[in-house]
Scaffold this active site. Structure first.
Site, PDB file in Angstrom:
ATOM      1  N   CYS A  36     -19.262 -27.459 -15.286  1.00 55.41           N
ATOM      2  CA  CYS A  36     -20.103 -26.673 -16.189  1.00 55.41           C
ATOM      3  C   CYS A  36     -21.320 -26.141 -15.435  1.00 55.41           C
ATOM      4  O   CYS A  36     -22.091 -26.918 -14.888  1.00 55.41           O
ATOM      5  CB  CYS A  36     -20.576 -27.505 -17.387  1.00 55.41           C
ATOM      6  SG  CYS A  36     -21.686 -26.554 -18.447  1.00 55.41           S
ATOM      7  N   GLY A  58     -13.964 -14.247 -19.652  1.00 53.24           N
ATOM      8  CA  GLY A  58     -13.368 -13.070 -20.288  1.00 53.24           C
ATOM      9  C   GLY A  58     -12.490 -12.301 -19.312  1.00 53.24           C
ATOM     10  O   GLY A  58     -12.356 -12.681 -18.142  1.00 53.24           O
ATOM     11  N   GLY A  66      -9.828 -15.637 -18.554  1.00 55.90           N
ATOM     12  CA  GLY A  66      -9.676 -14.262 -19.016  1.00 55.90           C
ATOM     13  C   GLY A  66      -8.338 -13.892 -19.614  1.00 55.90           C
ATOM     14  O   GLY A  66      -8.047 -12.715 -19.812  1.00 55.90           O
TER      15      GLY A  66
END
Lengths: 280, 305
Positions: free
Chosen positions: B128, B215, B242
């Protein structure tokens, strides 16, 4: 099913960069309540990528029409402007919690006990909160007036305070539902010069409930004014949004009760003013 | 007869379409749109030992065909997750993958142990980019990937998935370290570190300065990393980054993924996982393919080095 391909019935300019879009819906409109929003996909496959959250301004359940009022401010809303009657739009909704609406015709206290404070506790879902025989004011600024129209139609002649930068719009639609109508512009071109919060501040003791939507500064001032005068206050908040359904956690606004964040999309967009805070 | 099922390191899925942690809440958010049992599996929102309030807004910015996010692992903490969120899945027959982040190796181990009885797999988040401590700190050095994976594997009763960060020089080093330490499966990629400037106020747009890009914009990078990783490791790979359509998913499987996961697409198309699943199915029918693994490019047939 909460996504629907809807047909645009009308889409026209009401002021500079401000448009009204009427959409025909077969399901969303029948579930909608004042203060909720829809999440609209527009444009090509990936540009813009995200849906755009737009407040529901008005709905007509007989015709199946939803009216949206929007300001052109970016990629998505620019594309909205280019849509024409007959075009279709991928719409998700209705989303979020709307305004707790009181209608004197429909809601009567069952007994005097029912008006006890517990009934209005913050723990109750907003839809179950009722305000019996209360004096109500509605305050809106700029494009923030959008979700207030359907609310005003459902209230019993509230006093309405609207403010605009220079150009006004939707004034007739609102004043029709007003007890007393107050209009302000920053330059004084129309109505009084200044901000509607000034008038509301003078009259605050006339009210038991205030509903507000508009710029953050207006919401913050309305919250402070109402809380200082022990007036119940509901704010419709705005924040950059992702999914619109509480999964992505990006539309965070500060909770007043703890140090955590609330989700504007599902905990709001309408909050009791005591649930949220503005200063970090 | 088309067999959509896959086995990813001991975790048996009825189909290869998963949804990615952080894009699917705790599942219930999407249960109004379709039957969650249709999914191959659900990786729920990343959790930590203690509740985290998350980063200061703004937390999202749209980019060209992508988004930057700076949520900062907002979550209710492991105890609330077990008590309040997990029971929801009792009504479903879908594998639940718990994504965990720790500040220390001990925290990762404790969480894996506690969750072992109640979820179907653990996904180790060592990638993260939006929190200062933990997360990515473990995922960018192969020794640390090895150490944390090894420690968690010891006390983890379920299949262990290690989610890799793309923010490294060579992702295959991290993949090999995870494999060597006993990971049952790896998932990649997490978001790519990016940034945005607020030009009106002349400052970084995000409070945390950097944010995670995801994305369609990141797909070619993710695909390349899955391909490279598939050349090096033998353990199964969950490919993500994505994926928006079934064609994207087929590309990932061809590149070497054993399962695929839908992330950001959930935000703009809640039906994306179902659309992808149906697309893969009809692709297989059309091509006469009866097993997911047969979609993969046969790397032995040609030298791709």
């Amino acid at each position: 099913m909460r996504c629907e391909i809807c047909t645009i019935v009308d889409n026209y300019r009401v002021a500079t960069d401000t448009y009204k879009m009427v959409i025909e819906s077969k399901s969303i409109v029948f579930e909608a309540s004042a203060g909720q929003f829809v999440h609209i996909r527009v444009g090509g496959e990936y540009d813009p990528l995200l849906r755009r959250p737009i407040s529901i301004c008005e709905f007509d359940k007989e015709k199946g029409y939803l009216t949206l009022l929007y300001r052109v401010c970016g990629k998505g809303t620019k594309l909205f402007v280019n849509t024409r009657p007959g075009d279709s739009l991928d719409i998700m909704g209705p989303l979020g919690k709307g305004f707790p609406v009181f209608n004197t015709e429909l809601t009567r206290p069952k007994s005097s006990m029912d008006s006890a404070n517990t009934q209005r506790g913050l723990n109750l879902p907003l839809s179950e909160v009722s305000f019996n025989d209360k004096k109500v004011a509605v305050i809106g600024g700029g494009i923030g007036i959008a979700p207030l129209l359907e609310l005003c139609k459902n209230l019993n002649k509230p006093d309405i305070y609207l403010g605009f930068r220079d150009e006004t719009y939707m004034v007739d639609e609102f004043s029709e539902h007003a007890g007393t109508f107050y209009l302000y512009t920053e330059d004084g071109k129309e109505g009084c010069k200044g901000y509607p919060i000034e008038a509301l501040a003078k009259n605050i003791n006339n009210y038991e409930v205030v509903y507000a939507c508009g710029p953050k500064i207006m919401l913050s001032k309305t919250k402070n004014l109402c809380e200082a005068n022990s007036v119940e206050c509901y704010l419709s908040m705005e924040e950059k949004m992702g999914c619109g359904i509480g999964a992505c956690l990006v539309c965070a606004c500060k909770s007043a009760q703890d140090d955590l964040y609330k989700k504007v999309c599902v905990d709001g967009p309408v909050f009791n003013s005591k649930e949220v805070k503005f200063n970090d | 007869m088309i067999d959509m099922s896959v086995d990813i390191g001991g975790l048996k899925l009825k189909n290869p379409v998963l949804v990615s942690s952080g894009t699917f809440g705790f599942g219930r958010e999407y249960s109004d749109f379709y039957d969650l049992n249709l999914l191959g599996g659900i990786a729920v929102k990343g959790i930590t030992m203690k509740p985290r309030k998350g980063n200061k807004p703004p937390r999202i910015a749209e980019t060209a065909a992508g988004i930057l996010n700076s949520v900062g692992l907002e979550n209710p903490g492991i105890n609330n997750f077990i008590e309040q969120e997990l029971p929801f899945f009792k009504n479903y027959d879908v594998p639940v993958i718990a994504n965990i982040s720790g500040n220390t190796i001990e925290e990762y181990s404790i969480m894996a142990k506690e969750l072992g009885n109640s979820v179907d797999a653990i996904e180790l988040n060592v990638s993260c980019p939006n929190v200062k401590e933990g997360g990515i700190a473990f995922g960018t050095k192969s020794e640390l990937v090895y150490k944390v994976t090894k420690a968690v594997k010891k006390c983890c009763k379920t299949p262990l998935i290690v989610k890799l960060s793309p923010n490294v020089t060579d992702i295959t080093e991290m993949a090999l370290a995870a494999e060597k330490a006993g990971a049952d499966c790896i998932s990649l990629i997490n978001t790519i570190v990016g940034m945005k400037i607020d030009i009106e106020n002349k400052r970084p747009y995000f409070d945390n300065i950097v944010a995670g890009l995801s994305g369609p914009a990141v797909m070619p990078i993710a695909l390349r990393m899955v391909w490279q990783t598939a050349q090096k490791v033998k353990i199964p790979i969950i490919g993500m980054g994505g994926i928006s359509t079934w064609r994207d998913a087929i590309e990932f499987i061809m590149a070497g993924a054993d399962a695929i996961s839908i992330g950001t697409a959930n935000f703009y198309n809640p039906y994306a996982p179902i659309d992808v699943l149906r697309g893969i199915e009809s692709y297989m029918r059309e091509k006469g393919i009866n097993k997911i693994e047969k979609i993969k490019i046969n790397k032995g047939a040609k030298n791709y080095e």
